[in-house]
Structure formats: C-alpha cells, structure tokens
Design a protein around this motif. Structure first.
Motif, PDB file in Angstrom:
ATOM      1  N   GLN A 127     210.852  42.032  36.476  1.00 41.96           N
ATOM      2  CA  GLN A 127     211.483  41.500  37.671  1.00 41.96           C
ATOM      3  C   GLN A 127     210.495  41.507  38.831  1.00 41.96           C
ATOM      4  N   VAL A 128     210.592  40.505  39.695  1.00 41.23           N
ATOM      5  CA  VAL A 128     209.769  40.472  40.907  1.00 41.23           C
ATOM      6  C   VAL A 128     210.294  41.541  41.863  1.00 41.23           C
ATOM      7  N   PRO A 129     209.425  42.447  42.347  1.00 46.49           N
ATOM      8  CA  PRO A 129     209.903  43.478  43.279  1.00 46.49           C
ATOM      9  C   PRO A 129     210.325  42.862  44.607  1.00 46.49           C
ATOM     10  N   VAL A 130     211.195  43.535  45.297  1.00 44.35           N
ATOM     11  CA  VAL A 130     211.752  43.023  46.555  1.00 44.35           C
ATOM     12  C   VAL A 130     211.369  43.969  47.694  1.00 44.35           C
ATOM     13  N   GLY A 131     210.932  43.408  48.817  1.00 43.36           N
ATOM     14  CA  GLY A 131     210.563  44.209  49.974  1.00 43.36           C
ATOM     15  C   GLY A 131     209.762  43.391  50.963  1.00 43.36           C
TER      16      GLY A 131
END
Length: 482
Positions: A255-259
């Motif tokens: 998954q693409v990390p979020v932040g």
C-alpha cells in the motif's frame, strides 16, 4: 545558483538512424538511404579478446564450433562457387547494405533496441534491463567467437589462392572463422525477440540481411556465417536463462503510505506507482539493491527541505529558454529510448568518433549498461524506502513541462543513470571525462529545471550512479583486456 553548460557539448542523434516506423506493425528499412558512414576501426588485431573475462558465459565448450572446411576440399570449393555466383550478380544495393552493416554493427543493433524501446514506450528501469541483456550477449558472443577465430586462423576468401573473390569491404585484421557479424546478429536478434515478440518478423529480416551482407561483400563463406550464428544463439540463450529469475516481474501487493511528506499518485484516476519492487531486482555489479542506499531526505517540515522546494519554485516561475531546453533535451519520457537509451546513443556516437572496433564497442556497452541497470535498481530501492513527495505535489504552483512521473521523488532516476554511464564512459574515453561529467551534471540539474526533482534528489543520485559506475570500472580493469 543556476547551473549552465555549453549546449554544444550535448550530443545529438548521430548517423545511426534506422528509421523504425511505428504503426499497426513495426517496420524497418535499416537506414535512411545511401551507404551510411564509414566506421573507422581501431588499427590492428585483437588476438587476446578470446581470453577476456566474460560476464555470463562460463561453458565455452557449448559455444565452440568444429573446424571449418579445409582449403580445396569439395566443401570449400562449393562455398567458393557460391560466393563467385553472388559476386557475379552483386547489386549496388547489396553493396550499400554490406557497407551499412559493416559500419559499427554492435551499435546498429543497439539502435534497433533503442527504437523498439521508444516505439513500445518501455519504462526506464525495464529498458535498462533490455540494454544490459543485449550488450552482455553481444560482448560474451564476441569473446566466444574470438576464441574460435584464433583456434582455427582461417583466411578470408579473397586471401586464398584460386578463389577469385574480390571483397568490397576492407579485410578485417582478425581471422575469418567464425563470422563475428553473423554471431552478433544471431545473439542480438534472439535477445530482442524475447523482449519484443510482436516484432519478430522485423528482427528476423534484420538478422538475415546482416548475415547475408557478409557474403554479398565477399568477406564470409556460408560456413563462417553458420558457425557465427550457432555461437550467437548459444550465448543469447545462456544470457536469457541467467536473467529469467532476476525478479524483474515481481508483483507488488503493498500500500502507498499516507502522510504529509509522502508521495501520492497525481494521475486522474490515481494509478499504482511504477515498479515498487524494482529495488529488489538482482543487480549485475552490486551485492544488492540496498548496497548504496542513501540516508533519508530532509524532513518535509525542515528548513532544508523548504529551501530546496523554494529553489524548484524559483526555476518554475523564472525558467529561462536555455533551462527549458535543457529540461526537455534530457526529459527522455514515454515514446523515447529513455534516459539509459540516451546514454547508449551518446556511447555509440563516441565509439564512432573514436574508432572503436566491434569487440571493444561491445565491451564498453556491456560495462555501461550493467552500471546503468544497477543504478536504476539502487535509485528505485531508495524511492520506495522513503516515498518522498514530488515538488509539484508539495507546491501545486510548480509546473513540470517534461511531465510528472508516477513514482516518488527521492532519489532521481535520470541522475543515477547519468552518473553511472558518465563514470564508465570516462574510463573508456579519459580524454572526454570533463565533457561527460558535465553532461551527467546537466542531466541531473535538468530535472530541477523541469520541476521534477529537488536538487538533493539529483545530487544524491549522481553519487549513487558514480559509485556503481566505479564497480563497472573495477570490473573492466580486471577483465584482461589490454
């Protein structure tokens, strides 16, 4: 600071245009008319080339061929009769094609690869793998051919008493059997057919013409051509077997990390990032994709990061015509030969200018393309460890004339490829080191001019590429070539 360099130092597309035409099917006319250029060879033979260190080939017995037909035997006479018939019916077009293929055949096939990469919009890391496989197969093939050449020391047809053959090309300084051009054509066609199965007919036509051209020219007999073909196929198959399980086709399920600091897809609709597992592909020179992994980029809330972002914004707002030209010259986006292909063009142009012979051109490209593929692996390893946001995502007012790649920012692929290639080519052409390093630095800064990267992306990736290029140089220094 605005980085500038003399635009005249940038190498443009040279004399190797193959006029590939993309359409419903890919066609090729192998040259744009005329005889092409006379490729000036390094004087003298290469009697030790068969002892140089190969890259993949270890079983030289599998790449051996039996002794050629002896002088004045019935088989010899039949082959000479065939050449005599070809000589009697030889057309100017056949002579032109023989001159064309004689003019730097390693790079003729390299350009076919570059044009196929462009026509099929292959992405840069995958393109680097294609260029590496092709160059390594060419180089190992020529080593195997040279081992046989000096085992049998066969004369060229025109050198044999009573043959009646007049060659239309200069007689090469190394023995005739096996035919290195036939071997190179066979190896190159087999490698490229693996990557471009829809272009088999075009590739087969190129191989056939290349091999036949040596007989049209009176340079090779059928047994010379057949022996070369046998070696080229054997070596190409060994290279393909070696890379089969290198991990290039691994499927990502993450998954693409979020932040705030993380990259995200700016495409509409969003698409998965390009090749998140490429950093795990088996390299040629490094011990692993993480060998030269850099430290983390500046935190996106730090002053250092904000200053780097402001620099990109400054160029975006105040981009000069020269800076835009530099950004677009090095863009090498979809529909081009890609950044690794751009450096293959530079290398082939230099080989032509400096007069490298075929075996040394193949060695140059093999070393360079191993380095550029590894540079891509190293850069992609960093990209998906850190997932850094792109400048135009951190500041939407930043424009990106070359387009915005669909993967994280840190570090820069263009810069890594360029640092590796320039380091290897500086080893091959030390008198051009200053120009080559300036070209690599210009390629790196071009991504800042284009709004694609922060300066630290490019600076760090240049160093990654140079470290990997140094591994290739060390290999070259130990491969036994004088």
């Amino acid at each position: 600071m605005i980085y500038t360099t003399n635009t005249n130092k940038r190498r443009r597309r040279g004399a190797f245009a193959l006029c590939l035409v993309a359409g419903a099917a890919l066609a090729v006319n192998f040259g744009c008319g005329g005889s092409g250029v006379a490729f000036v060879k390094v004087s003298g033979a290469e009697p030790t080339a068969g002892t140089w260190l190969a890259i993949v080939l270890t079983n030289f017995s599998a790449a051996s061929v039996p002794a050629p037909p002896a002088y004045q035997t019935p088989t010899w006479q039949a082959e000479i009769s065939e050449l005599q018939q070809l000589q009697a019916s030889r057309t100017q077009q056949q002579i032109d094609r023989a001159i064309f293929w004689n003019a730097g055949a390693v790079c003729r096939w390299n350009e076919i690869a570059r044009d196929l990469v462009a026509a099929r919009s292959v992405n840069p890391p995958v393109a680097s793998r294609i260029y590496a496989a092709l160059s390594i197969a060419q180089y190992d093939t020529l080593i195997a051919v040279w081992r046989m050449k000096y085992r049998y020391n066969r004369k060229y047809p025109s050198e044999e008493a009573g043959s009646g053959i007049d060659a239309v090309l200069p007689i090469p300084p190394d023995p005739c059997y096996p035919c290195e051009h036939s071997a190179m054509a066979a190896a190159s066609e087999r490698i490229l057919r693996e990557f471009f199965p829809n272009d088999t007919a075009m590739l087969d036509a190129a191989k056939s013409e290349h091999q036949q051209s040596r007989m049209w020219a009176g340079i090779a007999r059928r047994s010379d051509v057949e022996a070369g073909d046998q070696i080229g196929v054997v070596v190409a198959e060994e290279v393909l077997a070696y890379i089969t399980d290198d991990g290039w086709d691994a499927v990502w399920t993450g998954q693409v990390p979020v932040g705030d600091c993380y990259w995200y897809s700016s495409q509409n609709p969003p698409r998965p990032p390009l090749l998140p597992l490429w950093g795990e592909v088996r390299p040629w020179l490094m011990t692993s994709g993480s060998q030269f992994r850099p430290g983390p980029p500046p935190d996106c809330n730090s002053q250092e990061f904000q200053e780097a972002l402001q620099e990109v914004r400054f160029f975006s707002d105040n981009r000069t015509p020269e800076q835009l030209a530099i950004a677009m010259f090095w863009a090498d986006g979809p529909g081009t030969a890609t950044p690794p292909g751009h450096w293959n063009q530079i290398a082939c142009d230099m080989a032509m200018e400096k007069g490298l012979n075929e075996v040394r051109t193949a060695r140059m490209l093999a070393l360079m393309n191993m380095a550029t593929m590894d540079a891509g692996i190293s850069v992609w390893d960093a990209k998906y460890v850190y997932w850094l946001i792109r400048p135009s995502q951190a500041d939407p007012n930043i424009t990106t004339p070359p387009g915005l790649p669909n993967f994280p920012s840190y570090t820069s692929g263009h810069s890594g490829f360029s640092g590796a290639a320039a380091t290897v080519l500086s080893y091959i052409f030390p008198g051009e080191a200053e120009t080559l390093n300036a070209m690599a630095e210009e390629a790196a800064i071009s991504r800042v001019y284009g709004g694609i990267h922060y300066r630290f992306d490019s600076d760090v990736a240049l160093e990654q590429g140079r470290q990997i290029g140094a591994l290739a140089v060390a290999r070259g220094q130990a491969d036994g070539s004088p």
